[in-house]
Design an enzyme around this catalytic site. Structure first.
Site, mmCIF file in Angstrom:
data_model
loop_
_atom_site.group_PDB
_atom_site.id
_atom_site.type_symbol
_atom_site.label_atom_id
_atom_site.label_comp_id
_atom_site.label_asym_id
_atom_site.label_seq_id
_atom_site.Cartn_x
_atom_site.Cartn_y
_atom_site.Cartn_z
ATOM 1 N N VAL A 190 -2.960 5.283 0.062
ATOM 2 C CA VAL A 190 -4.388 4.925 0.068
ATOM 3 C C VAL A 190 -4.484 3.426 0.384
ATOM 4 C CG1 VAL A 190 -6.568 5.163 -1.170
ATOM 5 C CG2 VAL A 190 -4.682 6.710 -1.682
ATOM 6 N N HIS A 191 -4.261 3.090 1.648
ATOM 7 C CA HIS A 191 -4.067 1.700 2.050
ATOM 8 C C HIS A 191 -5.227 0.788 1.640
ATOM 9 C CE1 HIS A 191 -0.636 2.861 4.560
ATOM 10 N NE2 HIS A 191 -1.399 3.789 5.129
ATOM 11 N N ASP A 192 -6.406 1.069 2.186
ATOM 12 C CA ASP A 192 -7.490 0.092 2.115
ATOM 13 C C ASP A 192 -8.019 -0.123 0.705
ATOM 14 O OD1 ASP A 192 -7.364 -0.408 4.824
ATOM 15 O OD2 ASP A 192 -8.800 1.154 5.323
ATOM 16 N N THR A 239 0.813 -1.218 0.000
ATOM 17 C CA THR A 239 0.000 0.000 0.000
ATOM 18 C C THR A 239 0.844 1.265 0.000
ATOM 19 O OG1 THR A 239 -0.247 0.136 2.419
ATOM 20 C CG2 THR A 239 -1.810 -1.255 1.233
#
Length: 262
Positions: free
Chosen positions: A236-238, A192
């Protein structure tokens, strides 16, 4: 045909972006959203999930879940996501209340009735809800096609030198989930941290001009760059876990034995 998917999340700027992506993608049939305390408290994560789904035009049921981890104090990342969890964005209050039934009970009911290996769980926050469901009824793991989760770190953590926020928030829950026997795709921060919301990318998304695109751009702009990592924008990890469901060929990985150190 799109696989039935339940998204378990703790919105959170990047969770909200992930929800917008999932709800806009025909490759994913989002049957329900379950929420957990994580980035901010459950009252905010529940409100945010319902508000984002309504703005996206997909008012799927949202089930409230755990208000705290199994054994640890409640986590908090409001210094990153703001007091409401959606830093940089303002949404009208949702018109719908949470769906009846707790997140863990809903997961149990769906997975108990599902054919073997037929339901995808996309987990974007602490794993408390799924762990509770599996601890109460271990056999429901047979209904899970795969758990695609954003969490963990192979290299450097983002909350401690070793640990990533979602797993550190409830490691005991993660230990239950990883030992449950369901197939798991782990999307760690090693991946991520390659998905950075730079100014040109935010501008391109804003230029789409729709309400979901404007919200995504506001959320990306409000999510602070992690200066200690030298990033040019917020990771923008998720949304990366949702991106795996939409375009798995964008990513590469390998099979590993993973044990959670509690």
């Amino acid at each position: 045909m799109a696989a039935t998917t339940i998204i378990d999340c703790d919105p959170g700027n990047d969770d909200a972006i992930a929800l917008l992506l999932a709800l806009a993608s025909p490759e994913i049939a989002v049957a329900a959203i379950t929420v957990v305390a994580g980035n901010v408290g459950l009252d905010h994560t529940s409100r945010n999930a319902r508000a984002v789904a309504e703005l996206a035009g997909h008012p799927v049921p949202v089930h409230d879940g755990a208000v705290k981890p199994l054994l640890r104090p409640a986590p908090d990342a409001s210094h990153i996501h703001g007091d409401t969890g959606l830093k940089g964005a303002t949404l009208p209050p949702p018109s719908r209340a949470p769906a009846p039934g707790s997140a863990a009970d809903h997961l149990r009911a769906v997975l108990r009735a599902a054919p073997r290996r037929s339901v995808t769980i996309c987990a974007l926050g602490p794993l408390t809800n799924l762990a509770l469901a599996l601890a109460i009824e271990p056999g429901i793991a047979d209904g899970i096609a795969r758990i695609v989760l954003m969490g963990g770190a192979i290299g450097l953590g983002n909350t401690t030198p070793a640990a990533e926020f979602n797993i550190l928030a409830d490691p005991h829950a993660a230990a239950i989930v990883f030992a449950a026997g369901a197939p798991i795709v782990m999307v760690p921060i090693d991946l991520t941290h390659q998905a950075i919301a730079t100014a040109p990318r935010i501008a391109a998304i804003r230029a789409v001009g729709t309400a979901p695109a404007r919200l995504a751009a506001d959320l990306m702009a409000g999510y602070p760059p992690r200066a200690k990592f030298g990033f040019a924008g917020g990771p923008v990890h998720d949304a990366c876990a949702v991106a795996y469901l939409v375009r798995p060929e964008l990513m590469s990985g390998r099979d590993c034995r993973v044990t959670i150190d509690v």
